[in-house]
Motif scaffolding. Structure first.
Motif: not given
Length: 175
Positions: A44-52, A59-63, A76-81, A83-85
């Motif tokens: 579910d998180l992956g789907k949300i992240l893909d939207e943004y 641009r930055y994907d998220c803050l 930070t590790h999870v979001i960057k490494n 999920f690749g944001l």
């Protein structure tokens, strides 16, 4: 004064609620986490992240608001490494960090992310600390509110529509 029968938080903590058995909502939420399907939540998180996710990397994907603690590094590790944001990290520090905190912030930056740190006016901050201590019994009250307010200000200024918070403080601490 009443205390949670499980964690011993006093009912003087703002917004803390105890049920009929004397257990606070935060402890009940902690028990609920054992029943969560974490793999489903990750999808579910992956789907949300893909939207943004920025389609062209412009641009930055998220803050992500960070303090330099273990939660900051993990999210930070999870979001960057994982999920690749491309996140922008922001921090609110009313005073100098202890050496370990500064080292942790440097480790975060060395993960290959951009980072912004805000230090408020110390005269105003001390006045807010006094209000927090006298009115709420919490000298760090302005720091808690500062990270929330500053994060939103940066998100608006940089046009970043997604903020990643490491925890739901209401659920985790008061219910």
């Amino acid at each position: 004064m009443k205390f949670c029968r499980n964690c011993l938080y006093p009912d003087t903590k703002p917004s803390l609620e105890l049920d009929n058995e004397g257990i606070c909502a935060a402890c009940k939420f902690s028990d609920e986490k054992d029943t969560i399907d974490w793999e489903l939540r990750k999808k579910d998180l992956g789907k949300i992240l893909d939207e943004y996710r920025s389609k062209d990397g412009s641009r930055y994907d998220c803050l992500i608001p960070v303090s330099g603690g273990k939660d900051s590094y993990f999210q930070t590790h999870v979001i960057k490494n994982v999920f690749g944001l491309n996140p922008l990290l922001v921090s609110f520090h009313p005073r100098d960090l202890v050496p370990l905190g500064r080292k942790n912030i440097e480790n975060l930056k060395n993960m290959g992310v951009d980072y912004i740190e805000f230090t408020p006016n110390p005269i105003i901050y001390k006045k807010l600390q006094k209000i927090g201590l006298v009115e709420l019994g919490d000298v760090t009250w302005p720091e808690h509110h500062g990270i929330f307010a500053y994060t939103v200000q940066v998100a608006v200024a940089y046009n970043i529509p997604l903020m990643i918070w490491g925890e739901n403080t209401v659920a985790e601490y008061v219910g």
